[in-house]
Design a protein around this motif. Sequence first.
Motif, PDB file in Angstrom:
ATOM      1  N   LEU A  94       0.832  -1.205   0.000  1.00  0.00           N
ATOM      2  CA  LEU A  94       0.000   0.000   0.000  1.00  0.00           C
ATOM      3  C   LEU A  94       0.868   1.256   0.000  1.00  0.00           C
ATOM      4  CD1 LEU A  94      -3.290   0.775   1.622  1.00  0.00           C
ATOM      5  CD2 LEU A  94      -1.391   2.277   2.150  1.00  0.00           C
ATOM      6  N   GLN A  95       1.902   1.280   0.841  1.00  0.00           N
ATOM      7  CA  GLN A  95       2.759   2.467   0.913  1.00  0.00           C
ATOM      8  C   GLN A  95       3.468   2.715  -0.410  1.00  0.00           C
ATOM      9  OE1 GLN A  95       4.978   1.476   4.456  1.00  0.00           O
ATOM     10  NE2 GLN A  95       3.617   2.690   5.740  1.00  0.00           N
ATOM     11  N   GLU A  96       3.883   1.630  -1.066  1.00  0.00           N
ATOM     12  CA  GLU A  96       4.528   1.782  -2.371  1.00  0.00           C
ATOM     13  C   GLU A  96       3.535   2.331  -3.396  1.00  0.00           C
ATOM     14  OE1 GLU A  96       6.411  -1.120  -5.703  1.00  0.00           O
ATOM     15  OE2 GLU A  96       6.961  -1.545  -3.620  1.00  0.00           O
ATOM     16  N   LYS A  97       2.329   1.795  -3.408  1.00  0.00           N
ATOM     17  CA  LYS A  97       1.293   2.246  -4.353  1.00  0.00           C
ATOM     18  C   LYS A  97       0.906   3.709  -4.083  1.00  0.00           C
ATOM     19  CE  LYS A  97      -2.344   1.455  -7.164  1.00  0.00           C
ATOM     20  NZ  LYS A  97      -2.243   1.325  -8.583  1.00  0.00           N
ATOM     21  N   ALA A  98       0.817   4.081  -2.803  1.00  0.00           N
ATOM     22  CA  ALA A  98       0.429   5.456  -2.442  1.00  0.00           C
ATOM     23  C   ALA A  98       1.529   6.462  -2.762  1.00  0.00           C
ATOM     24  CB  ALA A  98       0.067   5.524  -0.962  1.00  0.00           C
ATOM     25  N   GLY A  99       2.787   6.000  -2.804  1.00  0.00           N
ATOM     26  CA  GLY A  99       3.888   6.875  -3.172  1.00  0.00           C
ATOM     27  C   GLY A  99       4.228   7.952  -2.159  1.00  0.00           C
ATOM     28  N   LEU A 100       3.940   7.709  -0.884  1.00  0.00           N
ATOM     29  CA  LEU A 100       4.224   8.741   0.119  1.00  0.00           C
ATOM     30  C   LEU A 100       5.712   9.009   0.289  1.00  0.00           C
ATOM     31  CD1 LEU A 100       1.701   8.227   3.047  1.00  0.00           C
ATOM     32  CD2 LEU A 100       1.706   9.932   1.255  1.00  0.00           C
ATOM     33  N   ALA A 101       6.544   7.994   0.042  1.00  0.00           N
ATOM     34  CA  ALA A 101       7.984   8.174   0.216  1.00  0.00           C
ATOM     35  C   ALA A 101       8.538   9.207  -0.769  1.00  0.00           C
ATOM     36  CB  ALA A 101       8.701   6.849   0.056  1.00  0.00           C
ATOM     37  N   SER A 102       7.912   9.303  -1.948  1.00  0.00           N
ATOM     38  CA  SER A 102       8.418  10.207  -2.979  1.00  0.00           C
ATOM     39  C   SER A 102       7.776  11.589  -2.947  1.00  0.00           C
ATOM     40  CB  SER A 102       8.211   9.582  -4.360  1.00  0.00           C
ATOM     41  OG  SER A 102       6.833   9.400  -4.606  1.00  0.00           O
ATOM     42  N   ARG A 103       6.793  11.768  -2.081  1.00  0.00           N
ATOM     43  CA  ARG A 103       6.160  13.085  -1.988  1.00  0.00           C
ATOM     44  C   ARG A 103       5.693  13.290  -0.554  1.00  0.00           C
ATOM     45  NH1 ARG A 103       0.200  12.370  -4.682  1.00  0.00           N
ATOM     46  NH2 ARG A 103      -0.308  10.473  -3.597  1.00  0.00           N
ATOM     47  N   GLY A 104       5.589  14.498  -0.162  1.00  0.00           N
ATOM     48  CA  GLY A 104       5.125  14.795   1.189  1.00  0.00           C
ATOM     49  C   GLY A 104       4.082  15.886   1.124  1.00  0.00           C
ATOM     50  N   HIS A 105       3.502  16.152   2.260  1.00  0.00           N
ATOM     51  CA  HIS A 105       2.505  17.217   2.310  1.00  0.00           C
ATOM     52  C   HIS A 105       2.589  17.868   3.684  1.00  0.00           C
ATOM     53  CE1 HIS A 105      -1.242  19.383   1.557  1.00  0.00           C
ATOM     54  NE2 HIS A 105      -1.541  19.104   2.814  1.00  0.00           N
ATOM     55  N   SER A 106       2.854  19.153   3.701  1.00  0.00           N
ATOM     56  CA  SER A 106       2.883  19.915   4.950  1.00  0.00           C
ATOM     57  C   SER A 106       1.718  20.886   4.967  1.00  0.00           C
ATOM     58  CB  SER A 106       4.194  20.681   5.083  1.00  0.00           C
ATOM     59  OG  SER A 106       5.271  19.789   5.179  1.00  0.00           O
ATOM     60  N   PHE A 107       1.251  21.190   6.167  1.00  0.00           N
ATOM     61  CA  PHE A 107       0.148  22.125   6.325  1.00  0.00           C
ATOM     62  C   PHE A 107       0.265  22.822   7.670  1.00  0.00           C
ATOM     63  CE2 PHE A 107      -1.291  18.109   8.048  1.00  0.00           C
ATOM     64  CZ  PHE A 107      -2.040  18.434   9.171  1.00  0.00           C
ATOM     65  N   THR A 108      -0.512  23.868   7.837  1.00  0.00           N
ATOM     66  CA  THR A 108      -0.537  24.597   9.099  1.00  0.00           C
ATOM     67  C   THR A 108      -1.783  24.200   9.880  1.00  0.00           C
ATOM     68  OG1 THR A 108       0.647  26.449   8.135  1.00  0.00           O
ATOM     69  CG2 THR A 108      -0.580  26.890  10.158  1.00  0.00           C
ATOM     70  N   ALA A 109      -1.558  23.713  11.100  1.00  0.00           N
ATOM     71  CA  ALA A 109      -2.662  23.398  12.004  1.00  0.00           C
ATOM     72  C   ALA A 109      -3.093  24.718  12.629  1.00  0.00           C
ATOM     73  CB  ALA A 109      -2.203  22.412  13.067  1.00  0.00           C
ATOM     74  N   SER A 110      -4.326  25.131  12.335  1.00  0.00           N
ATOM     75  CA  SER A 110      -4.720  26.479  12.756  1.00  0.00           C
ATOM     76  C   SER A 110      -6.072  26.557  13.457  1.00  0.00           C
ATOM     77  CB  SER A 110      -4.725  27.408  11.543  1.00  0.00           C
ATOM     78  OG  SER A 110      -5.637  26.932  10.575  1.00  0.00           O
ATOM     79  N   ALA A 111      -6.696  25.395  13.750  1.00  0.00           N
ATOM     80  CA  ALA A 111      -7.996  25.444  14.433  1.00  0.00           C
ATOM     81  C   ALA A 111      -8.310  24.096  15.073  1.00  0.00           C
ATOM     82  CB  ALA A 111      -9.106  25.816  13.450  1.00  0.00           C
ATOM     83  N   VAL A 112      -9.142  24.165  16.110  1.00  0.00           N
ATOM     84  CA  VAL A 112      -9.682  22.977  16.777  1.00  0.00           C
ATOM     85  C   VAL A 112     -11.197  23.089  16.703  1.00  0.00           C
ATOM     86  CG1 VAL A 112      -9.946  21.807  19.013  1.00  0.00           C
ATOM     87  CG2 VAL A 112      -7.689  22.648  18.290  1.00  0.00           C
ATOM     88  N   THR A 113     -11.843  21.973  16.356  1.00  0.00           N
ATOM     89  CA  THR A 113     -13.291  21.963  16.146  1.00  0.00           C
ATOM     90  C   THR A 113     -13.962  20.916  17.030  1.00  0.00           C
ATOM     91  OG1 THR A 113     -13.028  22.702  13.863  1.00  0.00           O
ATOM     92  CG2 THR A 113     -15.098  21.598  14.386  1.00  0.00           C
ATOM     93  N   LEU A 114     -15.145  21.251  17.534  1.00  0.00           N
ATOM     94  CA  LEU A 114     -16.016  20.268  18.181  1.00  0.00           C
ATOM     95  C   LEU A 114     -16.945  19.744  17.098  1.00  0.00           C
ATOM     96  CD1 LEU A 114     -17.208  18.799  20.674  1.00  0.00           C
ATOM     97  CD2 LEU A 114     -18.765  20.756  20.937  1.00  0.00           C
ATOM     98  N   TYR A 115     -16.899  18.428  16.868  1.00  0.00           N
ATOM     99  CA  TYR A 115     -17.734  17.788  15.859  1.00  0.00           C
ATOM    100  C   TYR A 115     -18.827  16.954  16.505  1.00  0.00           C
ATOM    101  CZ  TYR A 115     -14.222  18.803  12.250  1.00  0.00           C
ATOM    102  OH  TYR A 115     -13.367  19.420  11.372  1.00  0.00           O
ATOM    103  N   GLN A 116     -19.932  16.827  15.781  1.00  0.00           N
ATOM    104  CA  GLN A 116     -21.026  15.936  16.156  1.00  0.00           C
ATOM    105  C   GLN A 116     -21.139  14.877  15.068  1.00  0.00           C
ATOM    106  OE1 GLN A 116     -24.851  17.825  16.601  1.00  0.00           O
ATOM    107  NE2 GLN A 116     -25.922  15.886  16.811  1.00  0.00           N
ATOM    108  N   THR A 117     -21.307  13.614  15.475  1.00  0.00           N
ATOM    109  CA  THR A 117     -21.459  12.543  14.487  1.00  0.00           C
ATOM    110  C   THR A 117     -22.906  12.432  14.045  1.00  0.00           C
ATOM    111  OG1 THR A 117     -21.871  10.833  16.145  1.00  0.00           O
ATOM    112  CG2 THR A 117     -19.580  11.163  15.476  1.00  0.00           C
ATOM    113  N   HIS A 118     -23.070  12.056  12.788  1.00  0.00           N
ATOM    114  CA  HIS A 118     -24.379  11.738  12.222  1.00  0.00           C
ATOM    115  C   HIS A 118     -24.224  10.386  11.543  1.00  0.00           C
ATOM    116  CE1 HIS A 118     -26.112  15.670  13.069  1.00  0.00           C
ATOM    117  NE2 HIS A 118     -24.995  16.216  12.606  1.00  0.00           N
ATOM    118  N   ILE A 119     -24.458   9.321  12.314  1.00  0.00           N
ATOM    119  CA  ILE A 119     -24.279   7.949  11.825  1.00  0.00           C
ATOM    120  C   ILE A 119     -25.136   7.722  10.583  1.00  0.00           C
ATOM    121  CG2 ILE A 119     -24.468   5.490  12.418  1.00  0.00           C
ATOM    122  CD1 ILE A 119     -22.444   6.976  14.183  1.00  0.00           C
TER     123      ILE A 119
END
Length: 188
Positions: free
Chosen positions: A148-173
């Motif tokens: 799976l990791q080989e197929k997904a290709g994560l080793a050859s690419r990365g993704h960075s982002f800024t964590a900028s918020a916290v949310t309270l979520y409600q589930t809707h099963i």
Amino acid sequence: MNSNTHFFFALTLPDETKEYIYEITEQIRTEFPFKKWLHKEDYHITLAFLGNAPDDLKKKSIQLVEEALSEEGSFPLTLFQIGTFGSKDFPKILWSGTAVQERLFEIQRNVYNACLEAGFSLDKKLFKPHITIARKYIGERPFSIEELQEKAGLASRGHSFTASAVTLYQTHIGSSPSYEAIFTTPLK
């Protein structure tokens, strides 16, 4: 309140990060069948699972989480792996993880402690930050994380982002997406 309704605080992911993860799932979905692939709008990192939250405790937790995070700044995170929970050959959860970032653990502790102070009984398991992307492997052959990791290709690419918020979520099963944002507090 419906007993199937649950609430949880989570690190909010930016739309471009959700899209990035979704693009990876599109590459692996047919070769690695899971019973449920999460809707991209449902991607998040859980910080504190509240369960079926009474309104008074929920309101108090919102107030205390907002206070606990009032001086917290945003911070960078990098997606760097895909992993599983459960059996190696037939995992229950497929997830994407982040490189270790102490700030994420600090934010989680602040949110967790605020929810305890509000009166919630929370899971005492060690915090393992992850973004659930699929549940219950249903393939006919044993699952291979290496394939799976080989197929997904994560080793050859990365993704960075800024964590900028916290949310309270409600589930809707049964809905898709399953999680509704109830309250969001930004990180400076």
